[in-house]
Scaffold this motif. Structure first.
Motif, PDB file in Angstrom:
ATOM      1  N   VAL A 192      43.335  25.530  33.075  1.00 20.36           N
ATOM      2  CA  VAL A 192      43.442  26.932  33.465  1.00 20.36           C
ATOM      3  C   VAL A 192      44.103  26.988  34.839  1.00 20.36           C
ATOM      4  CG1 VAL A 192      41.361  27.572  32.178  1.00 20.36           C
ATOM      5  CG2 VAL A 192      41.184  27.012  34.624  1.00 20.36           C
ATOM      6  N   SER A 193      44.571  28.156  35.185  1.00 17.36           N
ATOM      7  CA  SER A 193      45.161  28.347  36.505  1.00 17.36           C
ATOM      8  C   SER A 193      44.702  29.686  37.074  1.00 17.36           C
ATOM      9  CB  SER A 193      46.699  28.313  36.430  1.00 17.36           C
ATOM     10  OG  SER A 193      47.172  29.305  35.530  1.00 17.36           O
ATOM     11  N   GLY A 194      44.829  29.806  38.371  1.00 13.06           N
ATOM     12  CA  GLY A 194      44.479  31.057  39.016  1.00 13.06           C
ATOM     13  C   GLY A 194      45.691  31.957  39.126  1.00 13.06           C
ATOM     14  N   PHE A 195      45.569  32.981  39.955  1.00 14.18           N
ATOM     15  CA  PHE A 195      46.643  33.942  40.158  1.00 14.18           C
ATOM     16  C   PHE A 195      47.222  33.765  41.560  1.00 14.18           C
ATOM     17  CE2 PHE A 195      44.054  35.620  36.764  1.00 14.18           C
ATOM     18  CZ  PHE A 195      44.999  36.109  35.864  1.00 14.18           C
ATOM     19  N   PRO A 196      48.424  34.284  41.793  1.00 11.09           N
ATOM     20  CA  PRO A 196      49.068  34.101  43.106  1.00 11.09           C
ATOM     21  C   PRO A 196      48.251  34.624  44.286  1.00 11.09           C
ATOM     22  CG  PRO A 196      50.673  34.852  41.499  1.00 11.09           C
ATOM     23  CD  PRO A 196      49.334  34.937  40.832  1.00 11.09           C
ATOM     24  N   ASP A 197      47.331  35.565  44.027  1.00  8.02           N
ATOM     25  CA  ASP A 197      46.519  36.098  45.127  1.00  8.02           C
ATOM     26  C   ASP A 197      45.256  35.283  45.367  1.00  8.02           C
ATOM     27  OD1 ASP A 197      45.097  36.750  42.879  1.00  8.02           O
ATOM     28  OD2 ASP A 197      44.958  38.897  43.302  1.00  8.02           O
ATOM     29  N   SER A 198      45.226  34.045  44.839  1.00  9.43           N
ATOM     30  CA  SER A 198      44.100  33.111  45.020  1.00  9.43           C
ATOM     31  C   SER A 198      42.819  33.568  44.325  1.00  9.43           C
ATOM     32  CB  SER A 198      43.818  32.867  46.511  1.00  9.43           C
ATOM     33  OG  SER A 198      44.940  32.297  47.134  1.00  9.43           O
ATOM     34  N   THR A 199      42.968  34.373  43.283  1.00  8.49           N
ATOM     35  CA  THR A 199      41.813  34.783  42.484  1.00  8.49           C
ATOM     36  C   THR A 199      41.852  34.096  41.129  1.00  8.49           C
ATOM     37  OG1 THR A 199      42.951  36.703  41.535  1.00  8.49           O
ATOM     38  CG2 THR A 199      41.750  37.042  43.604  1.00  8.49           C
ATOM     39  N   PHE A 200      40.704  34.076  40.457  1.00  4.95           N
ATOM     40  CA  PHE A 200      40.638  33.572  39.091  1.00  4.95           C
ATOM     41  C   PHE A 200      40.369  34.700  38.106  1.00  4.95           C
ATOM     42  CE2 PHE A 200      38.412  31.759  35.405  1.00  4.95           C
ATOM     43  CZ  PHE A 200      39.390  30.869  34.987  1.00  4.95           C
ATOM     44  N   ARG A 201      39.746  35.773  38.572  1.00  8.87           N
ATOM     45  CA  ARG A 201      39.400  36.928  37.735  1.00  8.87           C
ATOM     46  C   ARG A 201      38.513  36.493  36.560  1.00  8.87           C
ATOM     47  NH1 ARG A 201      45.577  39.483  37.725  1.00  8.87           N
ATOM     48  NH2 ARG A 201      45.882  39.186  39.977  1.00  8.87           N
ATOM     49  N   PRO A 202      37.353  35.914  36.879  1.00  8.66           N
ATOM     50  CA  PRO A 202      36.492  35.331  35.857  1.00  8.66           C
ATOM     51  C   PRO A 202      35.957  36.323  34.831  1.00  8.66           C
ATOM     52  CG  PRO A 202      35.327  35.521  37.939  1.00  8.66           C
ATOM     53  CD  PRO A 202      36.763  35.818  38.225  1.00  8.66           C
ATOM     54  N   ASP A 203      35.849  37.589  35.221  1.00 11.22           N
ATOM     55  CA  ASP A 203      35.291  38.582  34.313  1.00 11.22           C
ATOM     56  C   ASP A 203      36.344  39.311  33.496  1.00 11.22           C
ATOM     57  OD1 ASP A 203      32.675  38.023  35.211  1.00 11.22           O
ATOM     58  OD2 ASP A 203      32.934  39.356  36.932  1.00 11.22           O
ATOM     59  N   ASP A 204      37.622  38.999  33.725  1.00  5.22           N
ATOM     60  CA  ASP A 204      38.673  39.571  32.890  1.00  5.22           C
ATOM     61  C   ASP A 204      38.596  38.953  31.495  1.00  5.22           C
ATOM     62  OD1 ASP A 204      39.519  40.971  35.066  1.00  5.22           O
ATOM     63  OD2 ASP A 204      41.543  40.100  35.131  1.00  5.22           O
ATOM     64  N   ASN A 205      38.943  39.726  30.490  1.00  4.25           N
ATOM     65  CA  ASN A 205      38.994  39.187  29.136  1.00  4.25           C
ATOM     66  C   ASN A 205      40.169  38.217  29.012  1.00  4.25           C
ATOM     67  OD1 ASN A 205      36.797  40.684  28.107  1.00  4.25           O
ATOM     68  ND2 ASN A 205      38.099  42.453  27.717  1.00  4.25           N
ATOM     69  N   VAL A 206      39.945  37.089  28.333  1.00  6.23           N
ATOM     70  CA  VAL A 206      41.039  36.163  28.071  1.00  6.23           C
ATOM     71  C   VAL A 206      41.849  36.724  26.908  1.00  6.23           C
ATOM     72  CG1 VAL A 206      39.757  34.688  26.430  1.00  6.23           C
ATOM     73  CG2 VAL A 206      41.644  33.734  27.759  1.00  6.23           C
ATOM     74  N   THR A 207      43.166  36.665  27.012  1.00  5.11           N
ATOM     75  CA  THR A 207      44.014  37.162  25.937  1.00  5.11           C
ATOM     76  C   THR A 207      44.214  36.067  24.885  1.00  5.11           C
ATOM     77  OG1 THR A 207      46.058  36.466  27.026  1.00  5.11           O
ATOM     78  CG2 THR A 207      45.231  38.693  27.521  1.00  5.11           C
ATOM     79  N   TYR A 208      44.717  36.477  23.721  1.00  2.00           N
ATOM     80  CA  TYR A 208      44.925  35.509  22.645  1.00  2.00           C
ATOM     81  C   TYR A 208      45.865  34.386  23.078  1.00  2.00           C
ATOM     82  CZ  TYR A 208      42.606  38.575  19.255  1.00  2.00           C
ATOM     83  OH  TYR A 208      41.685  39.334  18.579  1.00  2.00           O
ATOM     84  N   GLU A 209      46.966  34.748  23.724  1.00  2.00           N
ATOM     85  CA  GLU A 209      47.925  33.705  24.096  1.00  2.00           C
ATOM     86  C   GLU A 209      47.381  32.801  25.195  1.00  2.00           C
ATOM     87  OE1 GLU A 209      49.231  37.389  26.501  1.00  2.00           O
ATOM     88  OE2 GLU A 209      48.304  36.928  24.564  1.00  2.00           O
ATOM     89  N   GLN A 210      46.568  33.348  26.095  1.00  2.43           N
ATOM     90  CA  GLN A 210      45.930  32.517  27.113  1.00  2.43           C
ATOM     91  C   GLN A 210      44.971  31.521  26.469  1.00  2.43           C
ATOM     92  OE1 GLN A 210      44.131  35.459  29.647  1.00  2.43           O
ATOM     93  NE2 GLN A 210      45.947  35.720  30.929  1.00  2.43           N
ATOM     94  N   ALA A 211      44.198  31.988  25.491  1.00  2.00           N
ATOM     95  CA  ALA A 211      43.254  31.116  24.800  1.00  2.00           C
ATOM     96  C   ALA A 211      43.978  29.986  24.075  1.00  2.00           C
ATOM     97  CB  ALA A 211      42.414  31.923  23.813  1.00  2.00           C
ATOM     98  N   LEU A 212      45.093  30.298  23.430  1.00  2.00           N
ATOM     99  CA  LEU A 212      45.848  29.275  22.708  1.00  2.00           C
ATOM    100  C   LEU A 212      46.453  28.261  23.668  1.00  2.00           C
ATOM    101  CD1 LEU A 212      47.590  31.534  20.049  1.00  2.00           C
ATOM    102  CD2 LEU A 212      45.739  29.896  19.645  1.00  2.00           C
ATOM    103  N   LYS A 213      46.977  28.736  24.801  1.00  2.00           N
ATOM    104  CA  LYS A 213      47.525  27.811  25.789  1.00  2.00           C
ATOM    105  C   LYS A 213      46.435  26.880  26.304  1.00  2.00           C
ATOM    106  CE  LYS A 213      49.637  27.350  30.329  1.00  2.00           C
ATOM    107  NZ  LYS A 213      50.108  27.999  31.573  1.00  2.00           N
ATOM    108  N   ILE A 214      45.273  27.421  26.603  1.00  2.00           N
ATOM    109  CA  ILE A 214      44.156  26.611  27.099  1.00  2.00           C
ATOM    110  C   ILE A 214      43.821  25.506  26.111  1.00  2.00           C
ATOM    111  CG2 ILE A 214      41.653  26.669  27.497  1.00  2.00           C
ATOM    112  CD1 ILE A 214      42.114  29.421  28.853  1.00  2.00           C
ATOM    113  N   MET A 215      43.761  25.848  24.818  1.00  2.00           N
ATOM    114  CA  MET A 215      43.358  24.844  23.830  1.00  2.00           C
ATOM    115  C   MET A 215      44.434  23.783  23.640  1.00  2.00           C
ATOM    116  SD  MET A 215      40.414  24.769  22.354  1.00  2.00           S
ATOM    117  CE  MET A 215      40.201  23.046  22.810  1.00  2.00           C
TER     118      MET A 215
END
Length: 267
Positions: A133-156
């Motif tokens: 996984v990676s964070g965002f340019p503003d040094s956040t991770f946004r842990p409570d944001d919903n993961v999108t389908y494409e993000q989930a597939l990339k992670i796996m």
């Protein structure tokens, strides 16, 4: 199809007419029944049993390993969404690395929107260290944001390291294009077989459960030091990535075989 798809694809003829072809239209990915073709392409040696999974059976499968736990009412709430923190915890648990914390000695959190006391901090930091996984340019991770389908597939795909395997066949300095290259790899691996999803939309627990349960049985990609650099210092070593399907340097290895044998999936 690239070389590893050619090497490991297995075409099985069977009587059922319920086969699926992938169609990507604009940013929407869907499946259409194909009543003309009675063959199913099962890529990377995945069994038909894996494709017969329902979201419910997948969630039950993951529950055995503590990857996805149910709710007090006995349900899995498979129609609800998954947050970025939750999927980090799930995949790190699937790797047997949930008790590791690479930044335990750090003075402060690596993300400005996550305290070190956050329930998922160690799993998120471990997933970040493993480049899953990676964070965002503003040094956040946004842990409570919903993961999108494409993000989930990339992670796996990254958990299984097929991104690394793909890149070694490309010119030096190449990068995979997000999200299309990761969706393509996930599709070739069979992670999306029979599932529908739309790019940019939040992934459901049912989708994530099915994806991870299938991923448990896909041979892992592992780096091996090349013979030419074996005696060099660590920074001078070069690696070649191989699929652990039992035909190369190592034994057949999956996330599930590691979990069953209490082995931490190395990174």
């Amino acid at each position: 199809m690239n070389s590893y798809g050619e090497k490991l694809s297995l075409f099985l003829a069977f009587d059922s007419e319920l086969c699926y072809n992938l169609f990507i239209i604009s940013e929407e990915v869907s499946y259409e029944k194909n009543h003309q073709n009675a063959c199913c392409a099962v890529a990377f040696g995945i069994s038909l049993t894996a494709f017969a999974l329902t979201p419910e059976s997948a969630a039950t499968d993951l529950g055995k390993y503590g990857i996805m736990n149910g709710f007090p009412d006995g349900s899995h709430r498979l129609e609800t969404n998954v947050t970025r923190a939750q999927i980090a915890k799930m995949v790190i648990t699937a790797m047997g690395r949930e008790k590791l914390d690479p930044y335990a000695g750090a003075d402060r959190s690596m993300f400005r929107d996550m305290e070190k006391t956050h329930w998922a901090y160690s799993c998120v930091s471990e997933a970040f260290m493993c480049k899953i996984v990676s964070g965002f340019p503003d040094s956040t991770f946004r842990p409570d944001d919903n993961v999108t389908y494409e993000q989930a597939l990339k992670i796996m795909v990254c958990v299984l390291r097929y991104d690394r395997y793909e890149l070694q066949s490309r010119p030096e300095g190449s990068q995979l294009q997000y999200p299309q290259d990761y969706i393509k790899l996930a599709t070739e691996l069979g992670l999306t077989e029979g599932l529908t999803f739309e790019v940019g939309k939040p992934a459901t627990r049912g989708f994530v459960a099915t994806m991870i349960s299938r991923a448990l049985d896909i041979p892992l990609v592992v780096p091996f030091v090349t013979p030419e650099t074996a005696n060099k210092p660590i920074l001078g070593k070069e690696f070649v990535y191989e699929i652990m399907d039992g035909t190369g340097q190592g034994e057949y290895t999956t996330l599930r075989t590691n979990l069953d044998n209490k082995i931490v999936t190395l990174w």
